[in-house]
Scaffold this motif. Sequence first.
Motif, short mmCIF file in Angstrom:
data_model
loop_
_atom_site.label_atom_id
_atom_site.label_comp_id
_atom_site.label_asym_id
_atom_site.label_seq_id
_atom_site.Cartn_x
_atom_site.Cartn_y
_atom_site.Cartn_z
N PHE A 165 23.59 -9.84 45.53
CA PHE A 165 23.19 -10.98 45.35
C PHE A 165 22.11 -11.47 44.10
CE2 PHE A 165 23.52 -9.93 50.29
CZ PHE A 165 24.87 -10.79 50.44
N LYS A 166 22.19 -10.32 43.71
CA LYS A 166 21.25 -11.02 42.16
C LYS A 166 22.41 -11.48 41.70
CE LYS A 166 17.18 -8.09 42.62
NZ LYS A 166 16.38 -7.20 42.14
N VAL A 167 23.49 -11.38 41.39
CA VAL A 167 24.54 -11.51 39.65
C VAL A 167 25.53 -12.66 40.80
CG1 VAL A 167 26.67 -10.51 39.03
CG2 VAL A 167 24.88 -9.21 40.19
N HIS A 168 25.58 -13.90 40.78
CA HIS A 168 26.01 -15.18 40.84
C HIS A 168 27.11 -15.04 40.81
CE1 HIS A 168 27.65 -18.89 40.38
NE2 HIS A 168 26.47 -19.05 40.89
N ASP A 169 28.06 -14.17 40.15
CA ASP A 169 29.58 -14.37 39.99
C ASP A 169 29.98 -13.77 41.89
OD1 ASP A 169 32.06 -14.91 39.24
OD2 ASP A 169 31.92 -12.84 38.43
N LEU A 170 29.52 -12.41 41.51
CA LEU A 170 29.25 -11.32 42.54
C LEU A 170 28.91 -11.80 43.84
CD1 LEU A 170 30.75 -8.54 43.39
CD2 LEU A 170 28.30 -7.33 43.05
N ARG A 171 28.15 -12.35 44.26
CA ARG A 171 27.47 -13.35 45.23
C ARG A 171 28.60 -14.14 45.91
NH1 ARG A 171 23.06 -15.08 43.73
NH2 ARG A 171 23.71 -16.66 43.36
N ASN A 172 29.33 -15.46 44.42
CA ASN A 172 30.37 -16.14 45.29
C ASN A 172 31.81 -15.28 45.93
OD1 ASN A 172 28.23 -18.06 44.63
ND2 ASN A 172 28.96 -18.49 42.55
N LYS A 173 32.04 -14.38 45.45
CA LYS A 173 33.33 -13.74 45.51
C LYS A 173 33.49 -13.33 46.68
CE LYS A 173 34.78 -12.55 40.79
NZ LYS A 173 35.48 -10.79 40.11
N LEU A 174 31.97 -12.78 47.28
CA LEU A 174 31.98 -11.98 48.44
C LEU A 174 31.35 -13.16 49.93
CD1 LEU A 174 29.12 -9.34 48.01
CD2 LEU A 174 31.60 -8.76 48.87
N LEU A 175 30.17 -14.07 49.90
CA LEU A 175 30.62 -15.54 50.25
C LEU A 175 32.18 -16.08 50.15
CD1 LEU A 175 27.03 -17.15 48.46
CD2 LEU A 175 27.94 -15.48 50.92
N PHE A 176 32.95 -16.61 49.92
CA PHE A 176 34.01 -16.58 49.18
C PHE A 176 34.66 -15.84 50.19
CE2 PHE A 176 38.35 -16.96 48.19
CZ PHE A 176 39.12 -18.41 48.39
N VAL A 177 35.21 -14.19 50.05
CA VAL A 177 35.68 -13.77 51.54
C VAL A 177 35.48 -13.83 53.36
CG1 VAL A 177 35.97 -11.12 52.45
CG2 VAL A 177 36.36 -11.84 49.56
N GLY A 237 38.44 -13.53 45.78
CA GLY A 237 37.59 -12.96 45.94
C GLY A 237 37.49 -12.00 45.88
N ILE A 238 36.94 -11.07 45.78
CA ILE A 238 36.78 -9.28 45.78
C ILE A 238 37.39 -8.45 47.06
CG2 ILE A 238 34.72 -9.06 46.90
CD1 ILE A 238 33.73 -7.11 44.68
N GLY A 239 38.17 -7.35 46.25
CA GLY A 239 39.06 -6.74 47.16
C GLY A 239 40.84 -7.43 47.35
N ASN A 240 41.93 -7.16 47.92
CA ASN A 240 43.25 -6.98 47.71
C ASN A 240 42.63 -7.82 49.36
OD1 ASN A 240 45.69 -6.41 49.79
ND2 ASN A 240 46.06 -6.12 47.21
N GLY A 241 43.75 -8.80 48.99
CA GLY A 241 43.59 -9.58 49.86
C GLY A 241 44.06 -9.51 51.54
N MET A 242 45.60 -8.81 51.24
CA MET A 242 46.25 -8.39 52.59
C MET A 242 45.61 -7.24 53.60
SD MET A 242 50.23 -8.20 52.06
CE MET A 242 49.75 -7.20 49.69
N SER A 243 44.69 -6.24 52.82
CA SER A 243 43.94 -5.63 53.31
C SER A 243 42.89 -6.08 53.20
CB SER A 243 43.03 -4.76 51.98
OG SER A 243 43.69 -3.69 51.29
N MET A 244 41.75 -6.64 52.86
CA MET A 244 40.35 -7.76 53.88
C MET A 244 40.99 -7.93 54.92
SD MET A 244 38.18 -6.63 51.82
CE MET A 244 36.99 -7.70 52.85
N ILE A 245 42.07 -8.77 55.74
CA ILE A 245 42.17 -9.66 56.27
C ILE A 245 42.77 -7.85 57.13
CG2 ILE A 245 44.21 -10.96 57.48
CD1 ILE A 245 43.93 -12.93 54.87
N ILE A 246 43.55 -7.37 57.24
CA ILE A 246 44.28 -6.14 58.37
C ILE A 246 43.08 -5.40 58.41
CG2 ILE A 246 45.19 -3.91 58.58
CD1 ILE A 246 46.84 -5.18 56.44
N PHE A 247 41.56 -5.62 57.59
CA PHE A 247 39.83 -4.67 57.86
C PHE A 247 39.45 -5.60 58.90
CE2 PHE A 247 36.09 -4.69 57.17
CZ PHE A 247 35.17 -3.30 57.29
#
Length: 440
Positions: A9-21, A189-199
């Motif tokens: 959460f200290k890294v602005h770009d990474l935090r935004n990607k996780l929140l988007f996911v 976001g971060i990670g593969n979109g199809m994999s995240m939805i299946i997850f």
Amino acid sequence: MISSLLNIFKVHDLRNKLLFVVLMVAVYRFGVAIRVPGVDGIAIEQLRESANQQGALGFLNLFSGGAFESFSIFALGIMPYITASIIMQVLGVVIPKLEELQNEGAVGQRKITQYTRYVTIGLATLQATGLVFIFGTGRGTAFFSAAGAAPTVPLLPDGVWPRGYLIIPTLVAGTAVLMWMAEMISQRGIGNGMSMIIFASVVSSLPGGFWGILQLNGTFWFVAMVSLTIFIIVAVVYVELGQRRIPVQFAKRVVGRRMMGGQNTYIPLKVNQSGVIPIIFASSILLLPVIMTQFLGSGEGWRGEIASFVDRYIVNPQNFVYVAIFALLIIAFAYFYNSIAFDPVRQADQLRRQGGFIPGVRPGPQTERYLAKAVNRITLPGSVFIAVVAVLPYILLIIANISTFAFAGTAVLISVGVALELMRQIDSQLTLRNYEGFLK
């Protein structure tokens, strides 16, 4: 570990990607609760009971995150998009034009992605039409019901026309939205979109499955299933991180006034290169006899015998014949997918062009044979492992006579694989920004 979580959460770009996911997953779970218009509530309850019996319906329900059992707008799930992607990957080996597009980089990949979207819409239309005509009349619920003779209510009491022709584009639109969400997760976001939805789909079914075992089968079998799940998690992590490293050396060469090359590296071959794809292929093949019997009907004579055989052995996961067929199909499709995903001829040709060679092996045909042999030898333990992971919970369910916990092995295999990949990407992002990562 806590400090690493705080660093995210200290890294602005990474935090935004996780929140988007997280936002996309929340929208997906919200859509799972929205039912398509015009279906009967009593029929939905019967469909939910049939889906809880595992088998073919349980597989569809698993990958839709429970959307199939409620016939929501996301009832088809992300499966048409996954199937289309696999089809395009297989056709890339067969059709020269697609192979050229694969070698053109980003421009060719955009065209292949566009073709994949068209194939996804076509597959979703076929699947939505089949589901509406099979379950809309009540025949599908009757075929998949555990009792086999229980009274069933059609999803569409007034017939397929006109409500059924409204449900078909609704289901196709739901799949198109999921496809768009998966691509947005991959891009923003971060990670593969199809994999995240299946997850998100498979993880959502685990708490309810464990709770059902505790309520219906008691503490002993609940503890046994939890222990088996933990054992599978440890085994999956161990195998997913396992690699067969083939050493490669690059010859020294003079470029201008500098000496280049001469370094040693390796080709990493994962023990389980195919992941969960053989399970998806095997389950899809087991669905074909079910669809065939729907068109043949279940009357008297040879049609009734075929329907009875499929109902007893192909659909019923509490039968050792089903378990054996499922395991053999997984192993066969693991070999099939690895033969497509890893081409020894192309890999050997690429090594030769880059000036690399395997120590003790001559470039050319000998390198091709060496790589093909290495892949075949490593595919056997990997395919047997995923077959055991997929089948082991079935055996325990048969012994304990449990019918409310769907696809524990498949769910854990997918969940652990996606979680490991997500941790690798987060770790690389943290390490790039001089933070301490997860992996040591």
